[in-house]
Design a protein around this motif. Structure first.
Motif, mmCIF file in Angstrom:
data_model
loop_
_atom_site.group_PDB
_atom_site.id
_atom_site.type_symbol
_atom_site.label_atom_id
_atom_site.label_comp_id
_atom_site.label_asym_id
_atom_site.label_seq_id
_atom_site.Cartn_x
_atom_site.Cartn_y
_atom_site.Cartn_z
ATOM 1 N N MET A 148 80.312 36.105 42.786
ATOM 2 C CA MET A 148 79.390 35.106 42.276
ATOM 3 C C MET A 148 79.765 34.797 40.832
ATOM 4 N N SER A 149 79.633 33.549 40.439
ATOM 5 C CA SER A 149 79.957 33.170 39.063
ATOM 6 C C SER A 149 78.726 32.601 38.377
ATOM 7 N N LYS A 150 78.835 32.426 37.078
ATOM 8 C CA LYS A 150 77.693 31.901 36.326
ATOM 9 C C LYS A 150 77.343 30.480 36.751
ATOM 10 N N HIS A 151 78.277 29.772 37.349
ATOM 11 C CA HIS A 151 78.028 28.399 37.788
ATOM 12 C C HIS A 151 77.090 28.350 39.000
ATOM 13 N N ASP A 152 76.920 29.499 39.667
ATOM 14 C CA ASP A 152 76.009 29.572 40.809
ATOM 15 C C ASP A 152 74.560 29.792 40.385
ATOM 16 N N LEU A 153 74.340 30.063 39.110
ATOM 17 C CA LEU A 153 72.983 30.308 38.624
ATOM 18 C C LEU A 153 72.153 29.032 38.658
ATOM 19 N N LYS A 158 68.957 26.168 32.938
ATOM 20 C CA LYS A 158 70.176 25.373 32.789
ATOM 21 C C LYS A 158 69.794 24.028 32.187
ATOM 22 N N LEU A 159 70.460 23.701 31.089
ATOM 23 C CA LEU A 159 70.251 22.398 30.442
ATOM 24 C C LEU A 159 71.610 21.733 30.321
ATOM 25 N N ASN A 160 71.785 20.649 31.073
ATOM 26 C CA ASN A 160 73.083 19.969 31.160
ATOM 27 C C ASN A 160 74.119 20.979 31.619
ATOM 28 N N LYS A 217 65.296 32.128 23.313
ATOM 29 C CA LYS A 217 66.310 31.616 24.235
ATOM 30 C C LYS A 217 67.671 32.007 23.682
ATOM 31 N N VAL A 218 68.516 32.609 24.532
ATOM 32 C CA VAL A 218 69.873 32.969 24.124
ATOM 33 C C VAL A 218 70.861 32.388 25.128
ATOM 34 N N LEU A 219 72.077 32.204 24.690
ATOM 35 C CA LEU A 219 73.128 31.763 25.598
ATOM 36 C C LEU A 219 73.421 32.856 26.621
ATOM 37 N N LEU A 220 73.737 32.450 27.848
ATOM 38 C CA LEU A 220 74.046 33.409 28.904
ATOM 39 C C LEU A 220 75.109 34.407 28.454
ATOM 40 N N ASP A 221 76.175 33.923 27.821
ATOM 41 C CA ASP A 221 77.253 34.832 27.412
ATOM 42 C C ASP A 221 76.761 35.878 26.423
ATOM 43 N N LEU A 262 60.030 44.602 39.280
ATOM 44 C CA LEU A 262 60.140 43.180 39.621
ATOM 45 C C LEU A 262 61.325 42.928 40.544
ATOM 46 N N SER A 263 62.407 43.680 40.360
ATOM 47 C CA SER A 263 63.605 43.473 41.190
ATOM 48 C C SER A 263 63.363 43.839 42.652
ATOM 49 N N ARG A 264 62.336 44.641 42.910
ATOM 50 C CA ARG A 264 62.027 45.059 44.281
ATOM 51 C C ARG A 264 60.925 44.219 44.921
ATOM 52 N N SER A 265 60.449 43.197 44.231
ATOM 53 C CA SER A 265 59.364 42.366 44.753
ATOM 54 C C SER A 265 59.797 41.656 46.030
ATOM 55 N N ASN A 266 58.850 41.530 46.969
ATOM 56 C CA ASN A 266 59.141 40.805 48.207
ATOM 57 C C ASN A 266 59.046 39.294 48.015
ATOM 58 N N LYS A 267 58.805 38.837 46.789
ATOM 59 C CA LYS A 267 58.738 37.404 46.508
ATOM 60 C C LYS A 267 60.059 36.851 45.984
ATOM 61 N N ILE A 268 61.019 37.728 45.800
ATOM 62 C CA ILE A 268 62.354 37.292 45.386
ATOM 63 C C ILE A 268 63.384 37.861 46.347
ATOM 64 N N PHE A 269 64.571 37.326 46.269
ATOM 65 C CA PHE A 269 65.703 37.930 46.965
ATOM 66 C C PHE A 269 66.842 38.054 45.971
ATOM 67 N N ILE A 270 67.670 39.028 46.198
ATOM 68 C CA ILE A 270 68.808 39.255 45.312
ATOM 69 C C ILE A 270 69.966 38.409 45.816
ATOM 70 N N VAL A 271 70.441 37.531 44.925
ATOM 71 C CA VAL A 271 71.518 36.606 45.274
ATOM 72 C C VAL A 271 72.862 37.314 45.167
ATOM 73 N N GLY A 272 73.006 38.168 44.177
ATOM 74 C CA GLY A 272 74.267 38.860 43.982
ATOM 75 C C GLY A 272 74.369 39.412 42.589
ATOM 76 N N GLU A 273 75.584 39.767 42.226
ATOM 77 C CA GLU A 273 75.868 40.338 40.917
ATOM 78 C C GLU A 273 77.014 39.560 40.281
ATOM 79 N N PHE A 274 77.047 39.593 38.962
ATOM 80 C CA PHE A 274 78.237 39.094 38.268
ATOM 81 C C PHE A 274 78.313 39.710 36.897
#
Length: 189
Positions: free
Chosen positions: A1-6, A45-47, A62-66, A177-189
Motif C-alpha cells: 500500500m502506498s500513501k496515494h491510497d490514503l 487530503k487537500l489537492n 495538522k502535519v504533513l504525512l511525511d 480504536l484500532s480494534r473497533s468493529n466500525k472500522i476495517f484495517i486497509v493495510g500498512e505502509f
C-alpha cells in the motif's frame, strides 16, 4: 500500500518509540492483531497534499504525512471507517478544524477541554454522529499488567502534575480504536 491510497478520514495508527511512557501505554492497550500503538491521527487530503490531524506536543495540529510518518521506524497501520459510517467524515474533519490549536491533554482526563490523540478522534466522530458515542470509552489503567502496582513512569508523571493517577476513569487509546468493529484495517505502509 502506498500513501496515494490514503483517503480523507483514514485513521493512522502509529507505534511511537518514545520511551517508558509509550511502553506503558502499549503494555496495557493492545491493538489490531496484537500491534502496539501509542499514537493516532486522521488523514485529510487537500489537492495533492496529504496531511494528518493529531493532538501531540502543544495540542491539536495538522502535519504533513511525511513528518508524521518519520517519527517511527514501525509501519503505519491504516484504518478506514466502514461504508455505512463514511458519511461522518466531513463533519469529523470540520470538528477537528474547529479545534485546531486546542491544548494537549497532559492529564489524560476525558472531557476537560483539552485533547490527547485518541480523545480528539473519539470526540470528532461523536460530533459527526449527532453527539452520540461512535467509539466506546473504557476504564483506563496505569497499572502493570497482572499487578496492582502502577508503572513507575506514571507515578512520577502524575506526581509532577500534582494530581492523582486517574485509574479507572473513562478514556480511549489508539489500540482500542484500532480494534473497533466500525472500522476495517486497509493495510500498512
Amino acid at each position: 500500500m502506498s500513501k496515494h491510497d490514503l483517503k480523507t478520514g483514514d485513521l493512522l495508527f502509529q507505534n511511537l518509540d518514545c520511551g517508558d511512557m509509550c511502553d506503558a501505554i502499549e503494555a496495557v492497550t493492545k491493538g489490531w492483531k496484537g500491534n502496539s500503538f501509542s499514537h493516532i491521527g486522521m488523514v485529510e487530503k487537500l489537492n495533492d497534499t496529504i496531511y494528518v490531524w493529531e493532538s501531540m506536543g502543544p495540542g491539536v495540529r495538522k502535519v504533513l504525512l511525511d513528518s508524521f510518518r518519520e517519527r517511527s521506524q514501525h509501519p503505519l497501520v491504516i484504518g478506514r471507517l466502514k461504508n455505512q459510517y463514511k458519511k461522518f467524515i466531513p463533519s469529523a474533519i470540520q470538528f477537528i478544524h474547529k479545534n485546531n490549536g486546542v491544548a494537549y491533554d497532559h492529564d489524560f482526563l476525558y472531557g476537560n477541554g483539552k485533547y490527547y490523540c485518541s480523545e480528539l478522534i473519539y470526540d470528532a466522530l461523536m460530533y459527526a454522529n449527532n453527539n452520540k458515542p461512535f467509539f466506546k470509552l473504557y476504564p483506563m489503567t496505569f497499572k502493570q499488567p497482572g499487578s496492582s502496582s502502577y508503572f513507575p513512569v506514571w507515578v512520577n508523571y502524575y506526581k509532577r502534575l500534582n494530581m492523582p493517577i486517574p485509574e479507572g476513569q473513562p478514556g480511549c487509546n489508539p489500540g482500542g480504536l484500532s480494534r473497533s468493529n466500525k472500522i476495517f484495517i486497509v493495510g500498512e505502509f
